[in-house]
Design a protein around this motif. Sequence first.
Motif, PDB file in Angstrom:
ATOM      1  N   ARG A 104       0.839  -1.302  -0.033  1.00  0.00           N
ATOM      2  CA  ARG A 104      -0.108  -0.036  -0.112  1.00  0.00           C
ATOM      3  C   ARG A 104       0.847   1.161   0.028  1.00  0.00           C
ATOM      4  O   ARG A 104       0.377   2.331   0.483  1.00  0.00           O
ATOM      5  CB  ARG A 104      -0.959  -0.039   1.153  1.00  0.00           C
TER       6      ARG A 104
ATOM      7  N   PRO B  10      -7.558   2.982   4.799  1.00  0.00           N
ATOM      8  CA  PRO B  10      -8.498   2.396   3.775  1.00  0.00           C
ATOM      9  C   PRO B  10      -9.586   1.804   4.463  1.00  0.00           C
ATOM     10  O   PRO B  10      -9.726   1.186   5.382  1.00  0.00           O
ATOM     11  CB  PRO B  10      -7.655   1.374   2.956  1.00  0.00           C
ATOM     12  N   MET B  11     -10.789   2.022   3.814  1.00  0.00           N
ATOM     13  CA  MET B  11     -12.182   1.449   4.277  1.00  0.00           C
ATOM     14  C   MET B  11     -12.174   0.068   4.707  1.00  0.00           C
ATOM     15  O   MET B  11     -12.609  -0.211   5.639  1.00  0.00           O
ATOM     16  CB  MET B  11     -13.322   1.868   3.095  1.00  0.00           C
ATOM     17  N   SER B  12     -11.685  -0.859   3.753  1.00  0.00           N
ATOM     18  CA  SER B  12     -11.574  -2.282   4.237  1.00  0.00           C
ATOM     19  C   SER B  12     -10.714  -2.536   5.313  1.00  0.00           C
ATOM     20  O   SER B  12     -11.096  -3.467   6.035  1.00  0.00           O
ATOM     21  CB  SER B  12     -10.988  -3.169   2.876  1.00  0.00           C
ATOM     22  N   VAL B  13      -9.396  -2.050   5.376  1.00  0.00           N
ATOM     23  CA  VAL B  13      -8.944  -1.932   6.628  1.00  0.00           C
ATOM     24  C   VAL B  13      -9.383  -1.636   7.773  1.00  0.00           C
ATOM     25  O   VAL B  13      -9.576  -2.198   9.064  1.00  0.00           O
ATOM     26  CB  VAL B  13      -7.294  -1.337   6.454  1.00  0.00           C
ATOM     27  N   SER B  14     -10.054  -0.478   7.616  1.00  0.00           N
ATOM     28  CA  SER B  14     -10.738   0.041   8.819  1.00  0.00           C
ATOM     29  C   SER B  14     -11.954  -0.857   9.270  1.00  0.00           C
ATOM     30  O   SER B  14     -12.135  -0.888  10.519  1.00  0.00           O
ATOM     31  CB  SER B  14     -11.603   1.633   8.325  1.00  0.00           C
ATOM     32  N   GLU B  15     -12.743  -1.331   8.457  1.00  0.00           N
ATOM     33  CA  GLU B  15     -13.821  -2.206   8.932  1.00  0.00           C
ATOM     34  C   GLU B  15     -13.114  -3.437   9.730  1.00  0.00           C
ATOM     35  O   GLU B  15     -13.749  -3.732  10.623  1.00  0.00           O
ATOM     36  CB  GLU B  15     -14.560  -2.651   7.761  1.00  0.00           C
ATOM     37  N   ASP B  16     -11.893  -3.880   9.108  1.00  0.00           N
ATOM     38  CA  ASP B  16     -11.258  -5.106  10.015  1.00  0.00           C
ATOM     39  C   ASP B  16     -10.988  -4.749  11.325  1.00  0.00           C
ATOM     40  O   ASP B  16     -11.184  -5.479  12.213  1.00  0.00           O
ATOM     41  CB  ASP B  16     -10.227  -5.759   8.962  1.00  0.00           C
TER      42      ASP B  16
END
Length: 210
Positions: free
Chosen positions: A138, A190-196
């Motif tokens: 990233r 990033p949104m995907s990492v944030s949700e995890d």
Amino acid sequence: HKKQTGGSGQYARVAGYIEPLPEAVEGEDPKDYEFGDEVKGGSIPTEYIPSCDKGFQAAMKKGTQVGFPILGVKAVVNDGAWHAVDSSDQAFQTAALNAFRDAFEKAKPVILEPIMKVEVVAPTEFQGSLFASVNQRRGIIVSSTEDLAMCTVYADVPLSEMFGYSTTLRSLTQGKGEFSMELSKYGKVPMSVSEDLKKEYQEKRRKEQK
């Protein structure tokens, strides 16, 4: 915040707003927190204004989304209410803490992560592999230079993606590459990492409460 027991109660009302602090100019340290007092007409007595400040700062020590400290917020108190008998320093601290958390959730906060300024040096023949290794993490390549048989790649990469990079770099460059890094800034996850991260934190809290 209202609480009544056998003796005197705990009464305090705090109203205000929060807003993001401006990003720091390059070369300056970013401000983590700023307190503002816009109370008029004595709706909160002067001696309880520092209590509001303490309550806001207590709320910032642990965010509700992933449990990390909150940074870059200005918290302003502009109204409230008190009681001559039942108000106290602790009551206003608690009211301010709860008011901050309520406002913070409504403000749609984002999770930040440390971004490192990374410098990678290796023989020029491995330049393509260096670019790929940064992109896979990233990372954002800022620039690159070549000097005789060596190349240097400058990039911004999240700290969380740099673990194990020394082993990867040795493998990619047959042991001829090296890198250094230092903290550059904090960037939005990033949104995907944030949700995890949010799911992991909520799961951890559930286990602790059992």
